[in-house]
Design an enzyme around this catalytic site. Structure first.
Site, PDB file in Angstrom:
ATOM      1  N   ASN A  36       1.152  -1.112   0.113  1.00  0.00           N
ATOM      2  CA  ASN A  36      -0.171   0.081   0.440  1.00  0.00           C
ATOM      3  C   ASN A  36       0.786   0.845   0.001  1.00  0.00           C
ATOM      4  O   ASN A  36       1.616   1.737   0.782  1.00  0.00           O
ATOM      5  CB  ASN A  36      -0.760  -0.118   1.121  1.00  0.00           C
ATOM      6  CG  ASN A  36      -1.800   0.787   1.369  1.00  0.00           C
ATOM      7  OD1 ASN A  36      -1.926   2.371   0.279  1.00  0.00           O
ATOM      8  ND2 ASN A  36      -2.644   1.038   2.422  1.00  0.00           N
TER       9      ASN A  36
ATOM     10  N   LYS B 210      -0.220   4.294  -0.218  1.00  0.00           N
ATOM     11  CA  LYS B 210      -0.815   5.503   0.479  1.00  0.00           C
ATOM     12  C   LYS B 210      -0.291   7.048  -0.243  1.00  0.00           C
ATOM     13  O   LYS B 210      -0.065   6.563  -1.606  1.00  0.00           O
ATOM     14  CB  LYS B 210       0.117   5.636   1.809  1.00  0.00           C
ATOM     15  CG  LYS B 210       0.065   4.218   2.830  1.00  0.00           C
ATOM     16  CD  LYS B 210       0.312   5.105   4.298  1.00  0.00           C
ATOM     17  CE  LYS B 210       0.408   3.293   4.603  1.00  0.00           C
ATOM     18  NZ  LYS B 210      -0.050   3.121   6.175  1.00  0.00           N
TER      19      LYS B 210
ATOM     20  N   HIS C 240      -9.794   0.791   4.960  1.00  0.00           N
ATOM     21  CA  HIS C 240      -8.216   0.992   5.693  1.00  0.00           C
ATOM     22  C   HIS C 240      -8.429   1.967   6.691  1.00  0.00           C
ATOM     23  O   HIS C 240      -9.355   3.048   6.791  1.00  0.00           O
ATOM     24  CB  HIS C 240      -6.880   1.813   5.085  1.00  0.00           C
ATOM     25  CG  HIS C 240      -5.767   1.499   5.124  1.00  0.00           C
ATOM     26  ND1 HIS C 240      -5.291   2.306   6.258  1.00  0.00           N
ATOM     27  CD2 HIS C 240      -4.762   0.818   5.159  1.00  0.00           C
ATOM     28  CE1 HIS C 240      -3.968   2.301   6.631  1.00  0.00           C
ATOM     29  NE2 HIS C 240      -3.813   0.702   6.093  1.00  0.00           N
TER      30      HIS C 240
ATOM     31  N   GLU D 273      -6.908   4.919   8.022  1.00  0.00           N
ATOM     32  CA  GLU D 273      -6.342   5.722   7.752  1.00  0.00           C
ATOM     33  C   GLU D 273      -7.876   6.657   6.970  1.00  0.00           C
ATOM     34  O   GLU D 273      -8.493   7.298   6.972  1.00  0.00           O
ATOM     35  CB  GLU D 273      -5.514   6.135   6.341  1.00  0.00           C
ATOM     36  CG  GLU D 273      -3.760   5.768   7.326  1.00  0.00           C
ATOM     37  CD  GLU D 273      -3.192   5.449   7.376  1.00  0.00           C
ATOM     38  OE1 GLU D 273      -2.815   5.035   5.712  1.00  0.00           O
ATOM     39  OE2 GLU D 273      -1.784   4.417   7.397  1.00  0.00           O
TER      40      GLU D 273
ATOM     41  N   GLU E 170      -5.020  -4.746  10.418  1.00  0.00           N
ATOM     42  CA  GLU E 170      -4.128  -3.574  10.606  1.00  0.00           C
ATOM     43  C   GLU E 170      -4.663  -3.558  11.980  1.00  0.00           C
ATOM     44  O   GLU E 170      -5.403  -2.551  12.156  1.00  0.00           O
ATOM     45  CB  GLU E 170      -4.344  -3.046   9.634  1.00  0.00           C
ATOM     46  CG  GLU E 170      -4.554  -3.935   8.092  1.00  0.00           C
ATOM     47  CD  GLU E 170      -2.910  -2.441   7.128  1.00  0.00           C
ATOM     48  OE1 GLU E 170      -2.819  -2.627   7.134  1.00  0.00           O
ATOM     49  OE2 GLU E 170      -3.541  -1.466   7.783  1.00  0.00           O
TER      50      GLU E 170
ATOM     51  N   GLY F  29       3.133   2.109  11.373  1.00  0.00           N
ATOM     52  CA  GLY F  29       3.258   3.847  11.107  1.00  0.00           C
ATOM     53  C   GLY F  29       4.259   4.077  12.194  1.00  0.00           C
ATOM     54  O   GLY F  29       4.787   4.784  12.503  1.00  0.00           O
TER      55      GLY F  29
ATOM     56  N   SER G  15       4.130  -2.470  10.234  1.00  0.00           N
ATOM     57  CA  SER G  15       5.147  -3.053  10.788  1.00  0.00           C
ATOM     58  C   SER G  15       5.566  -3.778   9.352  1.00  0.00           C
ATOM     59  O   SER G  15       6.484  -4.308  10.823  1.00  0.00           O
ATOM     60  CB  SER G  15       5.467  -2.018  11.926  1.00  0.00           C
ATOM     61  OG  SER G  15       4.864  -0.911  12.009  1.00  0.00           O
TER      62      SER G  15
END
Ligand code: 13P
Length: 257
Positions: free
Chosen positions: A9, A11, A95, A97, A167, A173, A213
């Protein structure tokens, strides 16, 4: 038998030139790999140029999001038909985010999952708890709630086409990976939810990726766990060498039943 999958991904990273360089280097490193399904999900702006580079490679293309409608007055959005038109086979949906910054709810994600399936896109559907939810012992409740909302009304036969990505938000991150045991526990739980919703056969076939990660150093341990079938990779997919090493790290896992 579940073939491992590694999905990158990207992003909101990479301009055209950077994308071309990254894809060309990944291609050179993975051309003979058949033990792992490889997917890359660049930003919308790079899909068209990336697909032209992927011809003849084992790498599949995915979007990072989409609208659930086929077309319409939705300024700034991209439809499933447009993704298909550019050669996408996959799309990441839900996701964290998107949930956090763009207020996507389970019911919106549910519409997107239904839409993706109806346009023959493979949805890679993300679920995962926040740190606060984990620390207060509510990780499984959160994931169950997301699962039920997101997959409401999905036909049993369609279910095996779906890929699920666990996730944990606290691992994205941050450099803090879930331990292989934490990942296994949640993946096993998610597989049991799939079985309750469908049947044992579909639950044993569906792939559940871990994201948060993932690096070359931890993919081997993660994927050695029975219910971990691959990774959805963020930061480490932006450099060709680490992405290739993560893909290579799945090789021992090629015969998971
Ligand atoms: P990182 O690998 O950078 O933690 O990101 C994970 C992720 O969000 C993939 O979708």
């Amino acid at each position: 038998m579940r073939k491992p999958m590694i999905a990158g991904n990207w992003k909101m990273f990479k301009t055209s030139q950077e994308a071309n360089n990254l894809v060309n280097t990944i291609k050179a490193g993975v051309h003979s790999i058949d033990y792992c399904d490889i997917v890359i999900c660049p930003p919308f702006t790079q899909l068209s140029s990336v697909i032209s580079l992927l011809d003849g490679t084992p790498i599949g293309l995915g979007g990072q999001n989409m609208h659930f409608e086929k077309e319409g007055a939705f300024t700034g959005e991209v439809s499933p038909v447009m993704l298909k038109d550019l050669g996408c086979r996959y799309v990441i949906l839900g996701h964290s985010e998107r949930r956090a910054h763009f207020k996507e709810t389970d019911s919106i994600i549910n519409k997107k999952v239904q839409s993706a399936l109806s346009y023959s896109l493979v949805p890679i559907v993300c679920v995962g708890e926040t740190l606060e939810e984990r620390e207060s012992g509510r990780a499984q409740d959160t994931v169950r709630q997301q699962f039920e909302g997101t997959f409401q009304g999905i036909d049993v036969k369609q279910f095996e086409k779906i890929v699920i990505a666990y996730e944990p938000v606290w691992a994205i991150g941050t450099g803090k990976t879930a331990t292989p045991e934490q990942a296994q526990e949640m993946h096993h739980f998610i597989r049991s939810l799939v079985e309750q919703k469908t049947n044992q056969e579909i639950a044993s076939k569906i792939r559940i990726l871990y994201g948060g990660s993932v690096k070359p150093e931890n993919i081997g341990e993660l994927i050695s766990k029975e219910d971990v079938d691959g990774g959805l990779v963020g930061g480490a997919c932006l450099k060709a060498q680490s992405f290739i090493q993560i893909i290579q790290g799945t090789v021992e896992d090629n015969a998971k039943v």
